[in-house]
Structures are given as C-alpha cells and as structure tokens.
Write a protein that holds these residues in place. Structure first.
Motif, PDB file in Angstrom:
ATOM      1  N   VAL A   3       0.863  -1.189   0.000  1.00 41.28           N
ATOM      2  CA  VAL A   3       0.000   0.000   0.000  1.00 41.28           C
ATOM      3  C   VAL A   3       0.895   1.234   0.000  1.00 41.28           C
ATOM      4  CG1 VAL A   3      -1.865  -1.181   1.224  1.00 41.28           C
ATOM      5  CG2 VAL A   3      -0.158   0.089   2.531  1.00 41.28           C
ATOM      6  N   GLY A   4       0.305   2.372  -0.264  1.00 46.73           N
ATOM      7  CA  GLY A   4       1.060   3.616  -0.282  1.00 46.73           C
ATOM      8  C   GLY A   4       1.498   4.052   1.107  1.00 46.73           C
ATOM      9  N   LYS A   5       2.550   4.866   1.144  1.00 46.22           N
ATOM     10  CA  LYS A   5       3.026   5.412   2.418  1.00 46.22           C
ATOM     11  C   LYS A   5       2.081   6.507   2.915  1.00 46.22           C
ATOM     12  CE  LYS A   5       7.027   6.461   0.630  1.00 46.22           C
ATOM     13  NZ  LYS A   5       8.418   6.966   0.469  1.00 46.22           N
ATOM     14  N   ASP A   6       2.039   6.663   4.237  1.00 46.94           N
ATOM     15  CA  ASP A   6       1.269   7.750   4.858  1.00 46.94           C
ATOM     16  C   ASP A   6      -0.183   7.764   4.406  1.00 46.94           C
ATOM     17  OD1 ASP A   6       3.297   9.053   6.519  1.00 46.94           O
ATOM     18  OD2 ASP A   6       4.252   9.600   4.625  1.00 46.94           O
ATOM     19  N   ASP A   7      -0.748   6.574   4.233  1.00 47.18           N
ATOM     20  CA  ASP A   7      -2.129   6.456   3.770  1.00 47.18           C
ATOM     21  C   ASP A   7      -2.880   5.506   4.704  1.00 47.18           C
ATOM     22  OD1 ASP A   7      -4.521   6.098   2.456  1.00 47.18           O
ATOM     23  OD2 ASP A   7      -3.628   5.911   0.458  1.00 47.18           O
ATOM     24  N   PRO A   8      -3.414   6.026   5.829  1.00 40.21           N
ATOM     25  CA  PRO A   8      -4.091   5.148   6.782  1.00 40.21           C
ATOM     26  C   PRO A   8      -5.332   4.465   6.214  1.00 40.21           C
ATOM     27  CG  PRO A   8      -4.364   7.466   7.391  1.00 40.21           C
ATOM     28  CD  PRO A   8      -3.347   7.417   6.302  1.00 40.21           C
ATOM     29  N   ASP A   9      -6.005   5.116   5.268  1.00 46.78           N
ATOM     30  CA  ASP A   9      -7.187   4.491   4.672  1.00 46.78           C
ATOM     31  C   ASP A   9      -6.807   3.235   3.896  1.00 46.78           C
ATOM     32  OD1 ASP A   9      -9.045   6.358   5.626  1.00 46.78           O
ATOM     33  OD2 ASP A   9      -8.632   7.735   3.973  1.00 46.78           O
ATOM     34  N   ALA A  10      -5.774   3.332   3.056  1.00 46.62           N
ATOM     35  CA  ALA A  10      -5.346   2.176   2.274  1.00 46.62           C
ATOM     36  C   ALA A  10      -4.849   1.059   3.180  1.00 46.62           C
ATOM     37  CB  ALA A  10      -4.255   2.587   1.282  1.00 46.62           C
ATOM     38  N   MET A  11      -4.120   1.430   4.230  1.00 43.34           N
ATOM     39  CA  MET A  11      -3.610   0.418   5.153  1.00 43.34           C
ATOM     40  C   MET A  11      -4.757  -0.257   5.891  1.00 43.34           C
ATOM     41  SD  MET A  11      -0.617   0.734   7.995  1.00 43.34           S
ATOM     42  CE  MET A  11       0.580   0.646   6.660  1.00 43.34           C
ATOM     43  N   ALA A  12      -5.737   0.526   6.342  1.00 42.74           N
ATOM     44  CA  ALA A  12      -6.890  -0.047   7.041  1.00 42.74           C
ATOM     45  C   ALA A  12      -7.657  -1.000   6.131  1.00 42.74           C
ATOM     46  CB  ALA A  12      -7.803   1.067   7.539  1.00 42.74           C
ATOM     47  N   ASN A  13      -7.851  -0.609   4.889  1.00 42.12           N
ATOM     48  CA  ASN A  13      -8.576  -1.472   3.954  1.00 42.12           C
ATOM     49  C   ASN A  13      -7.853  -2.804   3.752  1.00 42.12           C
ATOM     50  OD1 ASN A  13     -10.600   0.417   3.571  1.00 42.12           O
ATOM     51  ND2 ASN A  13      -9.634   1.330   1.758  1.00 42.12           N
ATOM     52  N   ALA A  14      -6.521  -2.735   3.652  1.00 42.33           N
ATOM     53  CA  ALA A  14      -5.751  -3.968   3.477  1.00 42.33           C
ATOM     54  C   ALA A  14      -5.839  -4.846   4.720  1.00 42.33           C
ATOM     55  CB  ALA A  14      -4.292  -3.631   3.170  1.00 42.33           C
ATOM     56  N   MET A  15      -5.777  -4.238   5.907  1.00 39.70           N
ATOM     57  CA  MET A  15      -5.875  -5.000   7.151  1.00 39.70           C
ATOM     58  C   MET A  15      -7.249  -5.656   7.287  1.00 39.70           C
ATOM     59  SD  MET A  15      -3.876  -2.226   9.569  1.00 39.70           S
ATOM     60  CE  MET A  15      -3.954  -3.105  11.129  1.00 39.70           C
ATOM     61  N   ILE A  16      -8.282  -4.935   6.937  1.00 40.34           N
ATOM     62  CA  ILE A  16      -9.643  -5.482   7.008  1.00 40.34           C
ATOM     63  C   ILE A  16      -9.802  -6.648   6.031  1.00 40.34           C
ATOM     64  CG2 ILE A  16     -12.073  -4.967   6.497  1.00 40.34           C
ATOM     65  CD1 ILE A  16     -11.423  -2.064   7.531  1.00 40.34           C
ATOM     66  N   LYS A  17      -9.260  -6.481   4.837  1.00 33.80           N
ATOM     67  CA  LYS A  17      -9.373  -7.538   3.828  1.00 33.80           C
ATOM     68  C   LYS A  17      -8.709  -8.825   4.297  1.00 33.80           C
ATOM     69  CE  LYS A  17      -8.440  -8.522  -1.047  1.00 33.80           C
ATOM     70  NZ  LYS A  17      -7.886  -7.990  -2.323  1.00 33.80           N
ATOM     71  N   VAL A  18      -7.498  -8.705   4.891  1.00 33.71           N
ATOM     72  CA  VAL A  18      -6.810  -9.897   5.392  1.00 33.71           C
ATOM     73  C   VAL A  18      -7.607 -10.537   6.523  1.00 33.71           C
ATOM     74  CG1 VAL A  18      -4.774 -10.702   6.649  1.00 33.71           C
ATOM     75  CG2 VAL A  18      -4.500  -9.187   4.686  1.00 33.71           C
ATOM     76  N   ALA A  19      -8.110  -9.703   7.444  1.00 33.70           N
ATOM     77  CA  ALA A  19      -8.863 -10.245   8.583  1.00 33.70           C
ATOM     78  C   ALA A  19     -10.144 -10.932   8.130  1.00 33.70           C
ATOM     79  CB  ALA A  19      -9.180  -9.124   9.567  1.00 33.70           C
ATOM     80  N   GLN A  20     -10.842 -10.345   7.188  1.00 36.90           N
ATOM     81  CA  GLN A  20     -12.109 -10.905   6.750  1.00 36.90           C
ATOM     82  C   GLN A  20     -11.952 -12.123   5.858  1.00 36.90           C
ATOM     83  OE1 GLN A  20     -14.163  -7.507   5.035  1.00 36.90           O
ATOM     84  NE2 GLN A  20     -15.159  -7.037   6.991  1.00 36.90           N
ATOM     85  N   SER A  21     -10.746 -12.316   5.303  1.00 33.06           N
ATOM     86  CA  SER A  21     -10.531 -13.504   4.473  1.00 33.06           C
ATOM     87  C   SER A  21     -10.596 -14.769   5.314  1.00 33.06           C
ATOM     88  CB  SER A  21      -9.178 -13.433   3.752  1.00 33.06           C
ATOM     89  OG  SER A  21      -8.113 -13.556   4.684  1.00 33.06           O
ATOM     90  N   GLY A  22     -10.252 -14.643   6.617  1.00 29.83           N
ATOM     91  CA  GLY A  22     -10.371 -15.760   7.543  1.00 29.83           C
ATOM     92  C   GLY A  22      -9.509 -16.949   7.205  1.00 29.83           C
ATOM     93  N   LYS A  23      -8.409 -16.729   6.515  1.00 29.74           N
ATOM     94  CA  LYS A  23      -7.573 -17.865   6.150  1.00 29.74           C
ATOM     95  C   LYS A  23      -6.107 -17.440   6.143  1.00 29.74           C
ATOM     96  CE  LYS A  23      -7.961 -16.934   1.177  1.00 29.74           C
ATOM     97  NZ  LYS A  23      -8.301 -17.491  -0.136  1.00 29.74           N
ATOM     98  N   ASN A  24      -5.246 -18.401   6.230  1.00 23.83           N
ATOM     99  CA  ASN A  24      -3.819 -18.147   6.164  1.00 23.83           C
ATOM    100  C   ASN A  24      -3.144 -19.214   5.299  1.00 23.83           C
ATOM    101  OD1 ASN A  24      -1.427 -16.804   6.812  1.00 23.83           O
ATOM    102  ND2 ASN A  24      -0.955 -18.269   8.434  1.00 23.83           N
ATOM    103  N   ASP A  25      -3.813 -19.612   4.213  1.00 21.63           N
ATOM    104  CA  ASP A  25      -3.291 -20.697   3.395  1.00 21.63           C
ATOM    105  C   ASP A  25      -2.240 -20.226   2.407  1.00 21.63           C
ATOM    106  OD1 ASP A  25      -4.967 -19.264   1.790  1.00 21.63           O
ATOM    107  OD2 ASP A  25      -6.285 -20.931   1.257  1.00 21.63           O
ATOM    108  N   ASP A  26      -1.889 -18.927   2.459  1.00 22.58           N
ATOM    109  CA  ASP A  26      -0.826 -18.433   1.595  1.00 22.58           C
ATOM    110  C   ASP A  26       0.528 -18.482   2.290  1.00 22.58           C
ATOM    111  OD1 ASP A  26      -3.069 -15.884   0.462  1.00 22.58           O
ATOM    112  OD2 ASP A  26      -2.659 -17.830  -0.434  1.00 22.58           O
ATOM    113  N   GLY A  27       0.579 -19.067   3.480  1.00 25.56           N
ATOM    114  CA  GLY A  27       1.823 -19.113   4.234  1.00 25.56           C
ATOM    115  C   GLY A  27       2.931 -19.838   3.499  1.00 25.56           C
ATOM    116  N   VAL A  28       2.596 -20.878   2.736  1.00 29.37           N
ATOM    117  CA  VAL A  28       3.610 -21.646   2.009  1.00 29.37           C
ATOM    118  C   VAL A  28       4.295 -20.755   0.976  1.00 29.37           C
ATOM    119  CG1 VAL A  28       3.987 -23.571   0.433  1.00 29.37           C
ATOM    120  CG2 VAL A  28       2.466 -23.851   2.398  1.00 29.37           C
ATOM    121  N   HIS A  29       3.530 -19.925   0.300  1.00 26.56           N
ATOM    122  CA  HIS A  29       4.096 -19.009  -0.703  1.00 26.56           C
ATOM    123  C   HIS A  29       5.082 -18.048  -0.035  1.00 26.56           C
ATOM    124  CE1 HIS A  29       4.082 -15.197  -3.048  1.00 26.56           C
ATOM    125  NE2 HIS A  29       4.233 -16.028  -4.055  1.00 26.56           N
TER     126      HIS A  29
END
Length: 398
Positions: free
Chosen positions: A332-358
């Motif tokens: 995400v872009g620097k100094d952009d709390p909105d973009a960072m929040a959106n990314a954090m929400i997306k990861v949390a709502q995905s409810g999975k961590n199956d990309d750990g191998v990658h």
C-alpha cells in the motif's frame, strides 16, 4: 578465507539489537567454514553522557567472542559522527580497533565494510596502510533518503572508490547509490535471515484471529502513527481486532498519547524490545504482520514474518517491495491510513492463512545458505584481485 567485518553500527548496551543483519551475514560466512571477526568503534553521543557512562566508555579496547564472532570494540564518545570531522574520527578509531584485531588474530584476507557510513571509510584507511582489499555493502537509510549532505557525500564517495566492489541490500538503495556514485556498478547483496529458526514448527501454532503485529524502533521513520490511525479505522469494522507493537524508541510517549487520543488503548499493546525467541512467539500468535515504514532499505522483520507463515501488509517504502508479492503480501502507499486499514480489514475478513507456504518459499530465498554463497563469491573475487600501481604510487585493486 579470513574475513574482518567493519559494521557502521552494531549491538551494544544501549542498542542490543542494532546491526543484527550484519551479524547474520557473518554467521552465513561462518556456516560455510570461513573465519570471521568484527572490529567496531562503539561511539556514544553526548546526549547519553553521565559520570557513570564516562567510566564505562573511556575508549578502552575489549576483545571477546560475541555470538560466536571474535569481536574487538573500542567504546567511547563521538558527538559529531554525522559531520565530516566526526566521520574521520570514527573511521580512525575503528581502524585502530581493526589494527588490534590484526595484531592478535592475524591479518584477514579481505574486509567486508557494512555500510559506507562509516565502515567504508575505515576500510579505506586500513586498505591504504595494509593493502587488504574490501567490499562495501550499503544498508543506510541516509543514503536511500539522500540526506548526507554535500560534504559527507564527497567523503562517502572517496571511500566507495577504494572498494573492490559495491553492493546494496535492495534495488531502491542501489539506485540511490548510483546517484551518489555515477559510473559505478552496484550489485544487489540482500540481508539474510536464519530461515530454519523462524520457520520451525510454524504450522503447529494456533494463531489468534484478527490480530496484527508490527516490529521496529519507535521512531518517526517507521510510521507507527499511520498504523495506529489505520487500526482505529479497522476497529470500526472489526471491533475485536488487536494490535501488538514490538520495539522501543524515542517516539514511545508520543505514540502512547496518540493511542489514548484515539481511545484504542484496550486493544493496542506496546511490548517494548524483546529477544528473538520471544519475537518468534509473537509472529506465531498473530494472524497478520504490518509494516508501516516511510523508508526501509531492506526490511528484515517482514521477511521473518513471511518465514513464520504470516501474510504481510507493507507500505511501498523501498526494500520490502523486493519480496512482498501476492498472494502472501500486499503493498500500500506510504502515509495512507485508509489504504492500510482497507488492506488490514481484507486480510482479517478472508479468515484464512493458506498463503503461508508461498511466503515461506520467498523467505527461504533469503536464508543464510543462499545469501552466504553470494557474499562468499563477492569476497573471493576481491581476494583474487592483484594490486597494481597507479599514478601517484598508490595501489589500485582490479
């Protein structure tokens, strides 16, 4: 091969975790069977001066094994390290530590200057007197941000010209070096991690859902103010989310005040500095790692998080852009709390961590064995060069 490392900053009583990536390079060489030593001027600023500190830092020399590395230190004071006179003093005293090392432990075949500010300057002094070749690997955010200033840039360039080869830990940093050193070839020699340590049994851990972790010195450059503002927005969507911040630094009180002002103190934890065993435990408890930095020459902590199987969110701040990619990472872009929040929400709502191998597959590319071989080749190449006389009677290494 006998290698002497000159770190420009390093661990000490004030900063026990400083220069950990220099130590990892040294351990990578040791694992390949090479003899490795360190020589360092442990210089403190006058801001930390006291009678007690003066007694403990009186320009004495210590010579001991630290973390399996023979280490020579001179502990003293240098209030002007970011000035040309202070830089020359630092380099002179570091060279004195190297001379002690050579007298006691033998002459190394080659020197690895870790950052030109100012290990490279010390290496150039030693080369001038002994003929020992050196390579320079750059790590400094001052170079990436181009904030040394004209006088120090000239001093930096004078040291870099004496190196057999120049490298940087990431492409953005190499590009910045090219601006300072036009016409010089800059290769990429990344930092490395102890992949086996960070990845061990990670899949067996039970992670807390909606939990985020950030690691770094509590300074403005790390952008924790942006992260806290982003986390406030995350809580509006995910009220049970938590954020743990590991590290210490000058911004602690300001960040604590921000947490109070945002009224998120019940879900934010400042852990302070921890050892690497505790840090690994934290990586394995949470569901996502977040890097909010404004500038990173590399980004060891995000790489460790990937090795632990975590998805990583990072700003486009330099180094992490080299290894953060989908599906294990998000930029995400620097100094952009909105973009960072959106990314954090997306990861949390995905409810999975199956990309750990990658992510682990990416992190393994930066393991000790892989990076150690790259470093070994660069050092052996410097050793194989023969000195020739150039105009003025000086030696130039080819």
């Amino acid at each position: 091969m006998h290698v002497l490392v000159l770190p420009s900053w390093y661990s000490g009583t004030q900063k026990p975790h400083a220069g950990a990536f220099f130590k990892q390079h040294a351990h990578a060489l040791q694992s390949l069977g090479h003899q490795v030593g360190m020589a360092y001027f442990d210089a403190r600023s006058l801001g930390s001066f006291s009678i007690s500190a003066a007694r403990q830092n009186r320009f004495q020399t210590t010579d001991s094994i630290e973390d399996c590395i023979q280490t020579v230190r001179i502990s003293g004071w240098n209030p002007g390290a970011q000035t040309a006179p202070g830089a020359r003093i630092w380099a002179q005293i570091c060279a004195k530590a190297a001379n002690h090392y050579i007298a006691v432990h033998g002459k190394p075949d080659v020197i690895h200057a870790q950052s030109g500010v100012w290990g490279g300057l010390a290496a150039a002094k030693i080369k001038d007197k002994t003929g020992i070749p050196f390579i320079l690997t750059e790590h400094s955010s001052l170079v990436l941000a181009n904030t040394l200033g004209e006088t120090l840039n000239e001093l930096y360039a004078s040291a870099a010209r004496e190196a057999h080869s120049l490298s940087a830990v990431s492409r953005p940093l190499a590009d910045a070096m090219t601006q300072l050193l036009p016409g010089h070839e800059i290769s990429i020699l990344p930092n490395c991690i102890d992949f086996e340590f960070w990845s061990m049994d990670s899949e067996a851990q039970v992670r807390s859902s909606n939990s985020f972790l950030a690691v770094g010195n509590l300074v403005k450059l790390k952008g924790f103010d942006v992260l806290l503002n982003a986390f406030k927005k995350v809580l509006l969507v995910i009220p049970d989310a938590t954020l743990t911040i590991v590290g210490s630094g000058s911004e602690k009180s300001n960040l604590s005040e921000l947490v109070q002002g945002l009224k998120i103190q019940s879900q934010v934890c400042f852990m302070g500095a921890v050892d690497r065993n505790q840090l690994r435990d934290e990586y394995r408890k949470v569901s996502c790692y977040v890097c909010s930095s404004r500038l990173e020459t590399f980004g060891v902590a995000p790489l460790e998080a990937l090795a632990c199987g975590l998805p990583v969110i990072s700003t486009r701040c330099g180094g992490p852009e080299e290894f953060i990619e989908n599906p294990s990472g998000t930029l995400v872009g620097k100094d952009d709390p909105d973009a960072m929040a959106n990314a954090m929400i997306k990861v949390a709502q995905s409810g999975k961590n199956d990309d750990g191998v990658h992510g682990q597959r990416i992190a393994k590319n930066y393991g000790r064995a892989e990076i150690g071989l790259m470093l070994e080749r660069a050092l052996l190449d410097a050793m194989s060069s023969s000195p020739v006389l150039v105009k003025g009677g000086r030696q130039k290494w080819q």
